[in-house]
Design a protein around this motif. Sequence first.
Motif, PDB file in Angstrom:
ATOM      1  N   ARG A 139       0.862 -13.298   5.709  1.00 54.95           N
ATOM      2  CA  ARG A 139      -0.045 -12.996   6.817  1.00 54.95           C
ATOM      3  C   ARG A 139      -0.550 -14.262   7.513  1.00 54.95           C
ATOM      4  O   ARG A 139      -1.278 -14.159   8.498  1.00 54.95           O
ATOM      5  CB  ARG A 139      -1.254 -12.197   6.312  1.00 54.95           C
ATOM      6  CG  ARG A 139      -0.955 -10.794   5.798  1.00 54.95           C
ATOM      7  CD  ARG A 139      -2.232 -10.112   5.323  1.00 54.95           C
ATOM      8  NE  ARG A 139      -3.192 -10.021   6.420  1.00 54.95           N
ATOM      9  CZ  ARG A 139      -4.520  -9.988   6.257  1.00 54.95           C
ATOM     10  NH1 ARG A 139      -5.036 -10.057   5.036  1.00 54.95           N
ATOM     11  NH2 ARG A 139      -5.317  -9.887   7.293  1.00 54.95           N
TER      12      ARG A 139
ATOM     13  N   PRO B  44      -0.730  -6.336   6.237  1.00 48.54           N
ATOM     14  CA  PRO B  44      -0.284  -7.175   7.358  1.00 48.54           C
ATOM     15  C   PRO B  44      -0.741  -6.606   8.701  1.00 48.54           C
ATOM     16  O   PRO B  44      -0.802  -5.383   8.887  1.00 48.54           O
ATOM     17  CB  PRO B  44       1.244  -7.155   7.227  1.00 48.54           C
ATOM     18  CG  PRO B  44       1.486  -6.895   5.765  1.00 48.54           C
ATOM     19  CD  PRO B  44       0.383  -5.974   5.339  1.00 48.54           C
ATOM     20  N   ASP B  45      -1.066  -7.485   9.623  1.00 50.08           N
ATOM     21  CA  ASP B  45      -1.515  -7.144  10.976  1.00 50.08           C
ATOM     22  C   ASP B  45      -2.870  -6.431  11.013  1.00 50.08           C
ATOM     23  O   ASP B  45      -3.255  -5.890  12.056  1.00 50.08           O
ATOM     24  CB  ASP B  45      -0.468  -6.280  11.708  1.00 50.08           C
ATOM     25  CG  ASP B  45       0.873  -6.977  11.836  1.00 50.08           C
ATOM     26  OD1 ASP B  45       0.877  -8.198  12.089  1.00 50.08           O
ATOM     27  OD2 ASP B  45       1.916  -6.314  11.666  1.00 50.08           O
TER      28      ASP B  45
END
Length: 234
Positions: free
Chosen positions: A181, A142-143
């Motif tokens: 996501r 994620p990110d």
Amino acid sequence: MDYLFGATASRRGLLKTALIAGSVAVIPGCARKAAEVSGIDSPPPPVATPIPQPEPVVAVRTAPLGVRPHLFRRALAALDAHGRAVEHHDRIAIADFAAASSEPRFHLIDLIDGSSTSMLVAHGSGSDPRHTGWLQRFSNIPDSNATSEGAYLTSNYYVGKHGRSQRLIGLDPTNNNALDRAIVVHGAWYSNQQTLQRLGKLGRSQGCFAVGESNLQAVFDVLGEGRMIYAAKV
């Protein structure tokens, strides 16, 4: 006296005969009533349920022109492996991230007649931090803003900051965070032909499959919901 007794007996006989005849006459009437009630209360005849038509069998096992054979075989293997999760096996998309973003590397393939269409698609900025135009690495974190490798299931549509978009479900351990996501298919100005002509490469997404705005509807029309997108660099 005998005469009276005989007359009485005769009357008794007539009454008995009449009662028997009357009871016989009543039985068919009750039977008819019971039949009528039974007919009203009985359930309707069953309706035949339509038999669903089988999904078309994948007929094409040779890579279409412009699609690398090894990658195509990998995609078909993924389709076979995820067969139960993927509702429709007649068409797929393959994103060839071994090619540069300047090349039409997003292939829409009809597995029944072998036809295909190829177009531009961007990769994530986290997969190409220096913006070279080449995908350097995949990530499922994620990110990370990176593109993830693996098989995706096309899901429902929605309207977001990029306009009409389509959610994707990651089917492999390498992309199973796709839904969280918000990795989707959407159109973007930086994936248009004009950007390529100006920069010699496309812009970068945040990990989404961003195609040219004029190509988005074609992607939706070919894939719809319940089909597979396969992304790899092999």
